[in-house]
Design an enzyme around this catalytic site. Structure first.
Site, PDB file in Angstrom:
ATOM      1  N   LYS B  75      60.250  30.563  65.981  1.00  0.00           N
ATOM      2  CA  LYS B  75      61.071  30.583  64.768  1.00  0.00           C
ATOM      3  C   LYS B  75      61.667  31.985  64.637  1.00  0.00           C
ATOM      4  O   LYS B  75      60.983  32.975  64.956  1.00  0.00           O
ATOM      5  CB  LYS B  75      60.164  30.257  63.570  1.00  0.00           C
ATOM      6  CG  LYS B  75      60.852  30.126  62.225  1.00  0.00           C
ATOM      7  CD  LYS B  75      59.813  29.798  61.132  1.00  0.00           C
ATOM      8  CE  LYS B  75      60.438  29.545  59.777  1.00  0.00           C
ATOM      9  NZ  LYS B  75      59.421  29.190  58.755  1.00  0.00           N
ATOM     10  N   SER B 150      60.908  24.970  56.201  1.00  0.00           N
ATOM     11  CA  SER B 150      61.909  25.885  56.729  1.00  0.00           C
ATOM     12  C   SER B 150      61.901  26.016  58.251  1.00  0.00           C
ATOM     13  O   SER B 150      62.894  26.436  58.829  1.00  0.00           O
ATOM     14  CB  SER B 150      61.687  27.268  56.131  1.00  0.00           C
ATOM     15  OG  SER B 150      60.459  27.822  56.577  1.00  0.00           O
ATOM     16  N   SER B 174      56.211  24.639  55.323  1.00  0.00           N
ATOM     17  CA  SER B 174      57.311  24.864  56.260  1.00  0.00           C
ATOM     18  C   SER B 174      57.009  24.515  57.715  1.00  0.00           C
ATOM     19  O   SER B 174      57.917  24.497  58.539  1.00  0.00           O
ATOM     20  CB  SER B 174      57.765  26.321  56.189  1.00  0.00           C
ATOM     21  OG  SER B 174      58.545  26.510  55.035  1.00  0.00           O
TER      22      SER B 174
END
Ligand SMILES: [Zn+2]
Lengths: 484, 484
Positions: B75, B150, B174
């Protein structure tokens, strides 16, 4: 002025803790490096960086707490103090809000021979910010540069109770606090380098009134003198304002060293809302009793203990003892002197008069002296055995202070040795008497002044080296013998 | 089977048996990435050159152990030395860190090969990855739908076979919510299990690094590497890290599994409820004991979360001020304008909204009513879990109330979007480990069930999840993307 006012003062002192590395990263804390050479991603606030607590910082904070008679709670925690400023890289300062490392405490000050106890509210750990370098004045500079060498340097903020009632008391508190921090070995306390700074909360109230007046906070006082002067100024300003029917505004002020006035920085309405909240990157800190006890057991001698020792063991007057224990280097100098010289009072006299005078004149700390305590002892011994006069000793001392040369060498090079040898002096005296038959006549006629004239001539002829005591004795003998 | 469909342990066997080289493996993933990215848009940065060079070095060394030669994605919240790290924000569009996150570094030290940085909601604030400043990522199961967020880029990339596994972060769901939406395994370990060092902070007391993988064994293999105390992260816990693969014995007989009634109400899709209840029956059939429980304070988790998380974020994101790195408005004429203009241009709306929420919640006069109250709620939520875990080994619930929704469907109303995390947020508030595991399809879209364990008992999650996996085929479901 009509009314009698009382001044109320509380001080917030920031002391830089003497650690090798910063509070939350391993950068060096050394003073005076090139800008931004002692920085890393942590202390310059880069994304994803986390603080790691410096254990030494906590140890020094605990040591300070013990020296200030504070309570060291078993749990303390860190909080974030939020505000934007270019020298504050994370835009928050890691500090301690409601659970500081030291709670309560006190220290005793002496003003006009009276001892007074000043309360300590708390002491908390925090990190310093960096520094901005402007091109000239902050208001006109086209740009400013940021130096983050100081960012993250560990500080202890020591907050006093509003217990002081005059600028002298505030100064005495600050001096005493400094000496305690120095003796405890927790801070270098170099005010010029900013490792000891002070903010003064000042208010005034009519004598007899119980509640405090509105206070102002004067920031960043970095010398004893500016502390004293700013408080005097600020108190006078407030009294005059009240006399004129004005209201005191709670605000932050700054001391203008040049104009010797305090000036408003921001009022309470403009004051920062620091939005403190617990620092989530550092778990609450548990301080074990064992650790506190270990630190307590290793405490160095503190000023109060040292002072008692000087009075009780060496019979020094309280005043001398107080001065000598203001600074551990000073005490150390004294201790070294008296390890080989028994007249402690004489050592103290020399330190407080000649040594102090020269240190002040040269704006030096005792640690910067070029000679050793043994050299002062040597001078005292030379006076004792009559090799030099007290007056000469002062000259030798000053020369030694300036050059760092050994006293014997100075005496030899300057040909300053005192002449006490009787036969040498008799020759000299006889010569002078023979050269001045008229004066001898006067002396015989009872003119007292004539004796003084002979002494003067002898000292002059010997370039001041004749031992005055011996000259007096021998001159009397020779004059009475020449009468015969 | 195609390489991109294989798990870490299957790929490892191929490398160890010399069926394929690390370079060939990496190249095959890059061809898959290049073919899919125009549709999927999961990557923000692709590090092909660096990865192939690393793969060649691995092949030269010729030792294939653990992760050696296995590609992965991060990420874009994980700082990567020399590789742009944006947090999907304009304010960090050109930010290149000089350091690696601890978790990412540990993977690379074990021979893992980073293929690139994955899309996310800006600063991890969002549940759809539509808050990325650069692009929206599509759900591989239906390109008109969101991958969740997210960590949507990580979930989509693993589901689509662009990488065998990826790391994400989970502050309120997330990792688990996008894992549910994309039909992959998503693990958020216990707070403190994995170092947060080098991971750009959103809400420090809630953020936790975790894993996306195709199956449970892969997840355990990766956690084995990234878990454990990091001296650079004071909130990482010094507890022994067990070999998580040792829990993969397929046995749940006698395991006590609770399902909280509150997690099967409040707007949870009926078909999802049914699907998760079927999974619970499956556990029962395998010998587990299941029973309904209550977590009464969970309903307050979301409002409390939206005080705690934005409050911490408001401080964490304050460092993006244009002074040292990141976007700066050079037109600004003074420092305050520089702050406000840089931040206005650099942050997206959702980030600004949360900074304002958090700043407000921490403001003087509101702190007790909001932030402090939220901390108390947090304690109550944790107590609820503690009570259940006194009698149970595991809690099972749906991961998200709905399957993946359509792109653009929920951008208008932040409150609707926040509801996506209603079942995952309580787990962060209590700091517990949570996992999302595929357990069926609803209208052709994957659905995950959430396993919640005791603090630092990830082992039980692995044990139960692996047993479920062994008795079902949901982990073998792959989206059809029409690309070879
Ligand atoms: Zn540093």
């Amino acid at each position: 002025m009509g009314k009698e006012f009382e001044i109320v003062i509380g001080l917030e002192v920031h002391a830089e803790l003497k650690t090798a590395t910063k509070a939350f990263c391993s950068c060096s804390t050394a003073f005076g490096a090139e800008p931004n050479t002692q920085v890393c991603p942590v202390c310059s606030g880069f994304p994803g960086m986390l603080p790691v607590l410096n254990k030494k910082m906590v140890e020094l904070a605990i040591r300070t707490g013990i020296a200030l008679n504070s309570e060291i709670p078993e749990i303390c925690k860190f909080d974030r103090k939020n505000y934007f400023y270019p020298d504050l890289p994370k835009a928050y300062q890691i500090s301690q809000f409601d659970l500081p490392v030291c709670k309560g405490g006190y220290l005793d000050i002496e003003v006009d021979g009276q001892t007074k106890r000043i309360g300590i509210t708390r002491a908390h750990m925090e990190e310093d910010a960096g520094k901005l370098v402007h091109q000239g004045d902050i208001t006109t500079t086209p740009f400013s540069l940021v130096d983050l060498n100081r960012s993250g340097v560990p500080l202890l903020e020591i907050v006093s109770e509003p217990d002081m009632r005059s600028a002298q008391e505030a100064r005495a508190y600050m001096e005493k606090l400094r000496s305690i921090l120095l003796f405890a070995g927790v801070s270098d306390c170099k005010m010029q380098e900013g490792s000891l700074r002070c903010d003064a909360n000042v208010s005034v109230r009519p004598v007899g009134q119980m509640e405090f007046g509105t206070r102002t906070e004067t920031k960043n006082l970095n010398s004893f003198r500016s502390l004293e002067k700013s408080i005097e100024y600020e108190a006078r300003r407030q009294m005059e304002a009240i006399e004129d029917g004005e209201e005191i505004v709670q605000e932050t002020r700054t001391w203008d060293e040049e104009k010797q006035v305090t000036r408003s920085m921001r009022s309470k309405e403009e004051a920062h809302d620091y939005r403190y909240f617990p620092e989530p990157d550092l778990p609450p800190l548990k301080i074990s009793r064992e650790w506190v006890n270990t630190i307590a057991a290793q405490m160095p001698e503190l000023p109060e203990q040292a002072r008692r020792r000087l009075v009780e063991e060496y019979g020094l007057p309280e005043y001398d003892a107080a001065i000598i224990t203001l600074n551990p280097d000073y005490l150390n100098f004294f201790d070294q002197c008296i390890s080989s010289y028994k007249d402690a009072k004489l050592v103290s006299n020399w330190m407080m008069s000649e040594l102090n005078r020269l240190l002040n004149q040269n704006n030096m700390e005792i640690g910067e002296c070029r000679f050793k305590p043994a050299d002062l002892v040597k001078i005292l011994q030379l006076i004792d055995d009559g090799s030099i006069s007290g007056k000469m000793a002062k000259t030798v001392f000053e020369e030694m202070f300036n050059s760092g040369q050994a006293p014997e060498l100075i005496i030899k090079e300057k040909g300053m040795a005192q002449i006490s040898d009787e036969s040498t002096l008799i020759n000299l005296i006889d010569g002078i008497i023979q050269d001045n038959p008229k004066v001898l006549e006067d002396y015989k006629n009872g003119k007292e002044k004539a004796f003084g004239f002979f002494v003067g001539q002898i000292m002059k002829a010997s370039k001041g080296q004749a031992n005055p005591g011996v000259v007096n004795k021998l001159l009397k003998e020779r004059l009475s013998s020449s009468e015969m | 089977m195609e390489l991109h469909q294989l798990t870490i342990h299957e790929l490892h066997d191929k490398l160890a048996d010399r069926e394929i080289s690390a370079e060939e493996l990496a190249s095959s993933f890059f061809s898959r990435i290049n073919a899919l990215e125009p549709k999927l848009r999961a990557f923000l940065t692709i590090t092909e050159e660096k990865a192939l060079k690393q793969a060649r070095e691995v092949d030269k060394a010729g030792k294939y152990e653990g992760l050696t030669g296995i590609p992965f994605g991060l990420k874009d919240i994980f700082c990567t030395r020399g590789v742009r790290t944006t947090c999907a924000s304009k304010i960090l569009e050109n930010f290149v860190p000089t350091y690696d996150s601890t978790a990412g570094r540990r993977l690379e030290e074990q021979g893992g090969i980073l293929l690139g940085k994955l899309n996310m909601d800006e600063f991890a604030m969002g549940s759809s990855t539509e808050q990325s400043a650069f692009q929206s990522t599509c759900n591989p199961w239906d390109l008109e739908r969101v991958p969740g967020g997210s960590s949507g880029g990580s979930a989509a990339a693993v589901a689509a076979g662009e990488v065998p596994f990826a790391l994400g972060t989970d502050t309120g769901g997330s990792i688990r919510q996008p894992a549910s939406y994309c039909g992959v395994v998503g693990l958020k370990p216990t707070y403190g299990r994995v170092s947060r060092w080098g991971v750009i902070a959103f809400a420090s007391s809630l953020d936790q690094v975790g894993v996306f993988s195709r199956d449970i064994r892969d997840c355990a293999l990766v956690l084995n590497i990234i878990a454990g105390k990091d001296p650079l992260d004071s909130t990482s816990v010094n507890l022994e890290v067990p070999d998580y693969t040792s829990f993969l014995d397929g046995e749940v007989r006698g395991m006590k599994i609770a399902y909280p009634r509150e997690y099967f109400q409040q707007g949870v899709d009926e078909q999802i409820k049914t699907t998760v209840m079927q999974a619970l029956r499956k556990f029962e059939a395998m010998g587990a004991i299941i029973d309904e429980v209550s977590l009464p304070h969970s309903e307050y988790a979301l409002p409390a979360y939206y005080l705690v998380a934005p409050a911490e974020a408001s401080a964490n994101l304050a460092r993006f001020d244009g002074v040292r790195y990141g976007l700066r408005d050079f037109e600004a004429q003074n420092v305050v304008d520089m702050y406000s203009q840089s931040r206005s241009q650099g942050f997206g709306n959702e980030v600004k909204r949360r900074i304002m929420l958090g700043t407000y919640a921490l403001s003087s006069g509101y702190y007790d009513a909001y932030y402090l109250k939220a901390l108390k709620v947090r304690r109550l939520i944790a107590n609820d879990f503690d009570k259940v875990f006194a009698d149970f080994d595991l809690i099972v619930s749906p991961t998200a109330p709905t399957p993946a929704f359509k792109l653009g469907e929920q951008t208008g109303d932040p409150l609707t979007l926040y509801m996506n995390d209603i079942l995952t947020v309580p787990v962060n508030m209590a700091g517990l480990p949570g996992m999302s595991l595929p357990c069926g399809l609803v209208n052709g879209l994957p659905v995950g069930m959430q396993l919640i364990g005791k603090a630092f008992d990830e082992g039980t999650l692995f044990k139960a999840a692996y047993a479920f996996e062994q008795n079902t085929d949901y982990h073998k479901m792959r989206p059809v993307l029409g690309v070879k």
